[in-house]
Write an enzyme that holds these catalytic residues in place. Structure first.
Site, mmCIF file in Angstrom:
data_model
loop_
_atom_site.group_PDB
_atom_site.id
_atom_site.type_symbol
_atom_site.label_atom_id
_atom_site.label_comp_id
_atom_site.label_asym_id
_atom_site.label_seq_id
_atom_site.Cartn_x
_atom_site.Cartn_y
_atom_site.Cartn_z
ATOM 1 N NE ARG A 87 -3.864 0.620 1.824
ATOM 2 C CZ ARG A 87 -5.102 0.668 2.332
ATOM 3 N NH1 ARG A 87 -5.319 1.345 3.438
ATOM 4 N NH2 ARG A 87 -6.089 0.052 1.749
ATOM 5 C CG HIS A 133 -8.186 0.140 -3.166
ATOM 6 N ND1 HIS A 133 -7.474 -0.994 -2.846
ATOM 7 C CD2 HIS A 133 -8.836 0.503 -2.033
ATOM 8 C CE1 HIS A 133 -7.684 -1.292 -1.567
ATOM 9 N NE2 HIS A 133 -8.506 -0.415 -1.056
ATOM 10 C CD GLN A 137 -12.868 -1.571 -1.371
ATOM 11 O OE1 GLN A 137 -12.052 -1.560 -0.455
ATOM 12 N NE2 GLN A 137 -14.087 -2.029 -1.208
ATOM 13 C CG ASP A 140 -13.394 6.321 -1.249
ATOM 14 O OD1 ASP A 140 -13.347 6.222 -0.007
ATOM 15 O OD2 ASP A 140 -12.364 6.263 -1.976
ATOM 16 C CB CYS A 192 -14.124 1.299 -0.414
ATOM 17 S SG CYS A 192 -13.690 3.041 -0.234
ATOM 18 N NE ARG A 228 -10.122 -5.184 -0.244
ATOM 19 C CZ ARG A 228 -9.374 -4.241 0.340
ATOM 20 N NH1 ARG A 228 -9.951 -3.168 0.840
ATOM 21 N NH2 ARG A 228 -8.059 -4.325 0.380
HETATM 22 N N1 NVA Z 1 -9.826 6.772 -1.528
HETATM 23 C C1 NVA Z 1 -9.517 6.289 -0.213
HETATM 24 C C2 NVA Z 1 -9.745 4.814 -0.121
HETATM 25 C C3 NVA Z 1 -9.488 4.226 1.228
HETATM 26 C C4 NVA Z 1 -9.695 2.750 1.262
HETATM 27 C C5 NVA Z 1 -8.072 6.634 0.118
HETATM 28 O O1 NVA Z 1 -7.201 6.481 -0.743
HETATM 29 O O2 NVA Z 1 -7.819 7.073 1.243
HETATM 30 N N1 CP Z 2 -11.249 -0.194 2.058
HETATM 31 C C1 CP Z 2 -9.982 -0.270 2.510
HETATM 32 O O1 CP Z 2 -9.028 -0.463 1.761
HETATM 33 O O2 CP Z 2 -9.871 -0.127 3.861
HETATM 34 P P1 CP Z 2 -8.506 0.076 4.670
HETATM 35 O O3 CP Z 2 -7.957 1.412 4.270
HETATM 36 O O4 CP Z 2 -8.924 0.047 6.117
HETATM 37 O O5 CP Z 2 -7.576 -1.030 4.325
#
Ligand code: NVA
Ligand code: CP
Length: 306
Positions: A104, A131, A134, A222, A262, A290
């Protein structure tokens, strides 16, 4: 040849379906108490995080345990990706120890670079651009609830962000129409929209949430400000005012429309608490799926093919 999951655009429609079918199978087996520990017995996944996580971290780690493998969490302070040594060296060194890397990251190029230099499969656990895990869990959720995907319409109310981008890829592969309602300047990446359109997918960019909701089978949202956008969160809160999924907007969608997010959610901003707890909401099924979708990805990349 190792296979990565950096972007769903690099996968074929058949590969996406293979994951969904295997995920549904593994989920059924899990529910029936079938021991799946032979699938990745003795395999190790390194999980590299530059950003916080609840779902991604826990679902990958638990998924590895259920498949008989092991996962190592490497947080921002552990390996200091991009600061302590080069991404290239990290990819090469990790490949000498582990069977797969999930990462990540902030810049999408980092996960691309990991994939380029790693000898083992690399899975994108979220980048600023995409992502994919997701979107796979979400497609599994819609498929379970509707028993089909092709021909459905997903309306995304909010920012043209990483989650929206991977949903566009997934909709493009699986034949769902994708619409986004967003303020000017917050549209999805044109290259991603073009990718989907060039495959014959319907992608619409609209301004009004009501127009996007009308005739939609899925309402998705989101957070307005993603991780790393803290400095512009206030500006985005202002720009996205009115782009909230609430009970009134749900009534504009098709009867029985699914309400999706998400997570994590900022209740009262992109979605109201009432909408998130309304009968059509499947937000916690998404969170669970997930894990099932990722178990399928892990089994295919680290086990069956690895
Ligand atoms: N768009 C959000 C998704 C989190 C799972 C982010 O990148 O923070
Ligand atoms: N939806 C998602 O990726 O959640 P986290 O940021 O908690 O991993």
């Amino acid at each position: 040849m190792k296979r990565d999951l950096v972007s769903l655009a690099e996968w074929s429609r058949e590969e996406v379906w293979e994951v969904l079918e295997l995920a549904a199978h593994l989920k059924r087996e899990s529910r029936a108490g079938v021991d799946q520990r032979h699938i990745l017995a003795g395999k190790t996944l390194a999980m590299v995080f530059q950003k916080p996580s609840l779902r991604t971290r826990v679902s990958f780690e638990t998924g590895m345990t259920q498949l008989g493998g092991h996962a190592i969490y490497l947080g921002p302070e552990d390996i200091k990706l991009g600061k302590r040594e080069t991404t290239e060296d990290i990819a090469i060194v990790l490949s000498r120890y582990v069977d797969g890397i999930m990462a990540r990251v902030f810049a999408h190029e980092i996960v691309e670079e990991l994939a380029r230099y790693a000898a083992v499969p690399v899975i994108n656990g979220l980048s600023d651009l995409l992502h994919p895990c997701q979107a796979l869990g979400d497609m599994l959720t819609i498929w379970e609830k509707r028993r089909r995907l092709e021909g459905l319409t997903l309306a995304f109310i909010g920012d043209g962000n990483n989650v929206a981008h991977s949903l566009i890829h997934a909709c493009g592969h699986l034949g769902l129409g994708f619409r986004i309602a967003c303020p000017e300047g917050y549209e999805p990446d044109p290259a991603i929209v073009d990718w989907a359109r060039s495959r014959g997918a319907q992608v619409e960019i609209l301004r009004e949430p009501e127009a996007a909701a009308r005739g939609a089978d899925v309402l998705y949202t989101d957070v307005w400000a993603s991780m790393g956008e803290e400095a512009i969160a206030e500006e985005k809160r202002h720009a996205f005012s009115g782009y909230t999924i609430d009970l009134e907007l749900i009534r504009k969608a098709n009867p029985g429309a699914l309400v999706m997010h998400c997570l994590p959610a900022h209740y009262g901003e992109e979605i109201t608490y009432e909408a998130a707890r309304s009968p059509g909401s499947v937000i916690f099924d998404q969170a669970e799926n997930r894990m099932h979708a990722q178990k399928a990805v892990l089994a295919l990349l680290l086990g069956l093919r690895g």
